[in-house]
Design a protein around this motif. Structure first.
Motif, PDB file in Angstrom:
ATOM      1  N   ALA A  50     -37.076  65.415 -86.576  1.00  0.00           N
ATOM      2  CA  ALA A  50     -36.262  64.392 -87.291  1.00  0.00           C
ATOM      3  C   ALA A  50     -37.369  63.940 -88.626  1.00  0.00           C
ATOM      4  O   ALA A  50     -36.497  63.768 -89.651  1.00  0.00           O
ATOM      5  CB  ALA A  50     -36.367  63.212 -86.300  1.00  0.00           C
ATOM      6  N   ASP A  51     -38.497  64.022 -88.873  1.00  0.00           N
ATOM      7  CA  ASP A  51     -39.202  63.696 -89.835  1.00  0.00           C
ATOM      8  C   ASP A  51     -39.295  64.917 -90.874  1.00  0.00           C
ATOM      9  O   ASP A  51     -39.526  64.570 -92.136  1.00  0.00           O
ATOM     10  CB  ASP A  51     -40.603  63.226 -89.348  1.00  0.00           C
ATOM     11  N   ARG A  52     -39.144  66.126 -90.302  1.00  0.00           N
ATOM     12  CA  ARG A  52     -39.518  67.156 -91.163  1.00  0.00           C
ATOM     13  C   ARG A  52     -38.112  68.201 -90.745  1.00  0.00           C
ATOM     14  O   ARG A  52     -38.355  69.192 -90.342  1.00  0.00           O
ATOM     15  CB  ARG A  52     -40.671  67.946 -90.735  1.00  0.00           C
ATOM     16  N   PRO A  53     -37.039  68.073 -91.255  1.00  0.00           N
ATOM     17  CA  PRO A  53     -35.962  68.815 -91.138  1.00  0.00           C
ATOM     18  C   PRO A  53     -36.204  70.395 -91.575  1.00  0.00           C
ATOM     19  O   PRO A  53     -35.533  71.154 -91.076  1.00  0.00           O
ATOM     20  CB  PRO A  53     -34.683  68.142 -91.882  1.00  0.00           C
ATOM     21  N   GLU A  54     -36.922  70.606 -92.504  1.00  0.00           N
ATOM     22  CA  GLU A  54     -37.339  71.752 -93.081  1.00  0.00           C
ATOM     23  C   GLU A  54     -37.856  72.801 -91.578  1.00  0.00           C
ATOM     24  O   GLU A  54     -38.074  74.019 -91.888  1.00  0.00           O
ATOM     25  CB  GLU A  54     -38.315  71.877 -94.106  1.00  0.00           C
ATOM     26  N   LEU A  55     -38.410  72.171 -90.635  1.00  0.00           N
ATOM     27  CA  LEU A  55     -38.905  72.824 -89.714  1.00  0.00           C
ATOM     28  C   LEU A  55     -37.632  73.301 -88.620  1.00  0.00           C
ATOM     29  O   LEU A  55     -38.097  73.762 -87.409  1.00  0.00           O
ATOM     30  CB  LEU A  55     -39.626  72.036 -88.913  1.00  0.00           C
ATOM     31  N   ALA A  56     -36.391  73.150 -88.988  1.00  0.00           N
ATOM     32  CA  ALA A  56     -35.391  73.531 -88.051  1.00  0.00           C
ATOM     33  C   ALA A  56     -35.313  74.841 -87.824  1.00  0.00           C
ATOM     34  O   ALA A  56     -34.929  75.243 -86.459  1.00  0.00           O
ATOM     35  CB  ALA A  56     -33.928  73.091 -88.802  1.00  0.00           C
ATOM     36  N   GLY A  57     -35.582  75.962 -88.576  1.00  0.00           N
ATOM     37  CA  GLY A  57     -35.576  77.200 -88.257  1.00  0.00           C
ATOM     38  C   GLY A  57     -36.647  77.646 -87.423  1.00  0.00           C
ATOM     39  O   GLY A  57     -36.186  78.192 -86.345  1.00  0.00           O
ATOM     40  N   ASN A  58     -37.882  76.932 -87.369  1.00  0.00           N
ATOM     41  CA  ASN A  58     -39.053  77.164 -86.590  1.00  0.00           C
ATOM     42  C   ASN A  58     -38.443  76.639 -85.253  1.00  0.00           C
ATOM     43  O   ASN A  58     -38.931  77.155 -84.039  1.00  0.00           O
ATOM     44  CB  ASN A  58     -40.260  76.326 -87.022  1.00  0.00           C
ATOM     45  N   ALA A  59     -37.835  75.615 -85.106  1.00  0.00           N
ATOM     46  CA  ALA A  59     -37.419  74.967 -83.861  1.00  0.00           C
ATOM     47  C   ALA A  59     -36.657  75.938 -83.108  1.00  0.00           C
ATOM     48  O   ALA A  59     -36.254  75.786 -82.013  1.00  0.00           O
ATOM     49  CB  ALA A  59     -36.672  73.341 -84.223  1.00  0.00           C
ATOM     50  N   VAL A  60     -35.413  76.350 -83.703  1.00  0.00           N
ATOM     51  CA  VAL A  60     -34.518  77.083 -83.296  1.00  0.00           C
ATOM     52  C   VAL A  60     -35.332  78.429 -82.515  1.00  0.00           C
ATOM     53  O   VAL A  60     -34.912  78.951 -81.473  1.00  0.00           O
ATOM     54  CB  VAL A  60     -33.470  77.749 -84.170  1.00  0.00           C
ATOM     55  N   GLU A  61     -36.338  78.948 -83.487  1.00  0.00           N
ATOM     56  CA  GLU A  61     -36.953  80.155 -82.950  1.00  0.00           C
ATOM     57  C   GLU A  61     -37.879  79.609 -81.473  1.00  0.00           C
ATOM     58  O   GLU A  61     -37.759  80.422 -80.592  1.00  0.00           O
ATOM     59  CB  GLU A  61     -38.138  80.688 -83.755  1.00  0.00           C
ATOM     60  N   GLU A  62     -38.344  78.422 -81.594  1.00  0.00           N
ATOM     61  CA  GLU A  62     -39.186  78.222 -80.246  1.00  0.00           C
ATOM     62  C   GLU A  62     -38.117  77.964 -79.342  1.00  0.00           C
ATOM     63  O   GLU A  62     -38.499  78.434 -77.938  1.00  0.00           O
ATOM     64  CB  GLU A  62     -39.888  76.768 -80.494  1.00  0.00           C
ATOM     65  N   VAL A  63     -36.857  77.240 -79.493  1.00  0.00           N
ATOM     66  CA  VAL A  63     -35.922  77.160 -78.379  1.00  0.00           C
ATOM     67  C   VAL A  63     -35.495  78.543 -77.927  1.00  0.00           C
ATOM     68  O   VAL A  63     -35.501  78.558 -76.467  1.00  0.00           O
ATOM     69  CB  VAL A  63     -34.780  76.579 -78.799  1.00  0.00           C
ATOM     70  N   LEU A  64     -35.184  79.572 -78.364  1.00  0.00           N
ATOM     71  CA  LEU A  64     -34.865  81.148 -78.196  1.00  0.00           C
ATOM     72  C   LEU A  64     -35.912  81.514 -77.402  1.00  0.00           C
ATOM     73  O   LEU A  64     -35.914  82.332 -76.647  1.00  0.00           O
ATOM     74  CB  LEU A  64     -34.617  81.657 -79.555  1.00  0.00           C
ATOM     75  N   ARG A  65     -37.204  81.092 -77.862  1.00  0.00           N
ATOM     76  CA  ARG A  65     -38.341  81.815 -77.237  1.00  0.00           C
ATOM     77  C   ARG A  65     -38.401  81.231 -75.777  1.00  0.00           C
ATOM     78  O   ARG A  65     -38.882  82.100 -74.873  1.00  0.00           O
ATOM     79  CB  ARG A  65     -39.580  81.751 -77.967  1.00  0.00           C
ATOM     80  N   HIS A  66     -38.547  80.024 -75.841  1.00  0.00           N
ATOM     81  CA  HIS A  66     -38.932  79.188 -74.480  1.00  0.00           C
ATOM     82  C   HIS A  66     -38.033  79.178 -73.382  1.00  0.00           C
ATOM     83  O   HIS A  66     -38.350  79.317 -72.285  1.00  0.00           O
ATOM     84  CB  HIS A  66     -39.400  77.775 -74.747  1.00  0.00           C
ATOM     85  N   GLU A  67     -36.431  79.356 -73.840  1.00  0.00           N
ATOM     86  CA  GLU A  67     -35.639  79.257 -72.932  1.00  0.00           C
ATOM     87  C   GLU A  67     -34.342  80.073 -73.274  1.00  0.00           C
ATOM     88  O   GLU A  67     -33.209  79.589 -73.428  1.00  0.00           O
ATOM     89  CB  GLU A  67     -34.885  77.699 -72.654  1.00  0.00           C
TER      90      GLU A  67
END
Length: 417
Positions: free
Chosen positions: A276-293
């Motif tokens: 929420a504080d750093r929306p530029e991390l959205a791409g990283n966030a998606v990769e972590e989601v794809l990796r973890h589940e």
């Protein structure tokens, strides 16, 4: 060289009905710690590390066992068998390459960018009333609606048809789930019939309409454009089944991945606040989601010829399950869910590998990025509001229900709940 049949391997039970959530990762992690290869109770092989998974996904001596599954479950002539025989996932060689060449330009990173404004509008419209409530059952309220509406727009189909697209996608994807084929064959077959009727009518209407910037227009243009040898690039059968492939592969999978994303973030509230504080991390966030589940936890291949790998000879006809669950985390230390972590050399198996690598992965990533970017600053203090209801890991790993709560500005957490 070692004969694969002589190997003593740990055993994996893929139809274990309790295999979900934390237990899924505990079981898979224990197997991966014991060996890079396991054997299932049905006699298949299971790869557990990234390199082995990529090898068997990429080798030209293997193919997706779609026809084998059809034969195993006695799927004879009819719409479902027609779909199986013409699904791009089940096709190899020249025809597969020709169909991929038609689709690829529409699903590049640049092409996906064109749809981001549409994605933002759709997620904003869906979430507007939900966010002010402070709680919801996320799967039905948001997750199932968003990708279906995006794919309708991308396809050039009426947005009012989005609920039907989701239902058809769910049932058509169930053809990869053994228990569903045993228990729900009639519904799966009916979904294919209903989809073909809808698709044929849509294509007929679009043939007489002006071209637009959507996939149907691209496919119709490709059908009308001859190749160097003379025949059209797409037959009518090719066209209707490519539309089916995009809808079946791009709706249910993305909705499940979005639901798992919100579950992961509800379980890691510090990461949600960071996004929420750093929306530029959205791409990283998606990769972590794809990796973890990964919602496709186990890919599949059947060998079409004898293959030697790591000095082990696997005979033609051997069936492999490819674990993205463990392959995605192979070599990741620590394996924590961390959207700031650098994972540059840690390739994902979530979208497969090789010639059958998911053609729509750029679009799916963009959809997830836009949804998470929109929701994170508007759903502060995200948390579970009850126990998630997990589905099976066979086929698509789904969430049946995900109760969530969050703080609403101007209301206390108690009032929001």
């Amino acid at each position: 060289m070692t004969d694969a049949a002589t190997l003593e391997l740990p055993v994996f039970e893929p139809v274990d009905t309790a295999l979900y959530g934390d237990r899924l990762h505990e079981v898979m992690s224990d197997l991966a710690a014991e060996s890079w290869l396991a054997r299932t109770s049905t006699g298949y092989y299971l790869t557990l590390d990234r390199d082995a998974g990529e090898f068997f996904l990429r080798t030209k001596s293997a193919t997706f066992p779609g026809q084998m599954i059809a034969e195993m479950f006695g799927i004879g002539p009819g719409p479902l068998r027609e779909e199986i025989d013409n699904n791009i996932l089940h096709i190899d060689g020249e025809r597969h390459q020709r169909l991929r060449n038609v689709l690829n330009p529409f699903f590049t990173p640049r092409a996906a960018e064109r749809w981001r404004a549409t994605m933002r509008q759709i997620i904003g419209d869906i979430a507007a009333d939900v966010i002010s409530a402070g709680r919801c059952e996320f799967v039905e309220t948001v997750a199932v609606r968003y990708p279906a509406q995006v794919i309708a727009a991308v396809m050039g189909a009426p947005v009012d048809d989005a609920p039907k697209l989701h239902e058809w996608s769910y049932w058509m994807q169930s053809q990869f789930d053994g228990p569903a084929l045993l228990n729900d064959r009639d519904r799966i077959e009916a979904a294919v019939v209903e989809f073909y009727e809808w698709c044929d009518a849509l294509i007929a209407r679009r043939r007489t309409a002006p071209p637009a910037d959507d996939l149907i227009s691209l496919l119709l243009a490709a059908q009308n454009r001859p190749t160097e040898d003379g025949p059209a690039q797409l037959t009518d059968v090719d066209l209707r089944n490519l539309v089916l492939d995009v809808i079946a592969g791009g709706v249910d999978t993305t909705h499940e991945q979005l639901a798992h994303a919100l579950r992961l973030f509800a379980e890691h509230p510090d990461q949600w606040k960071l996004l929420a504080d750093r929306p530029e991390l959205a791409g990283n966030a998606v990769e972590e989601v794809l990796r973890h589940e990964p919602v496709t936890p186990f890919g599949a291949r059947i060998l079409t010829a004898d293959v030697t790998y790591r000095d082990i000879v696997f005979p033609a006809g051997s069936v492999f399950l490819i674990s993205a669950v463990t392959g995605n985390r192979d070599g990741i230390e620590p394996a924590d869910f961390d959207i700031t972590a650098e994972r540059t050399n840690a390739r994902l198996l979530t979208f497969g590998a090789g010639v059958h690598f998911c053609v729509g992965h750029n679009l799916a990533r963009a959809e997830l990025e836009e949804a998470l970017t929109f929701l994170a600053p508007r759903m502060s203090n995200l948390r579970l509001d009850g126990e998630p209801l997990f589905g099976t890991v066979q086929g698509i790993y789904d969430l049946k229900a995900l109760p969530l709560a969050w703080d609403v500005p101007g209301h206390s957490a108690t009032a929001a709940g």
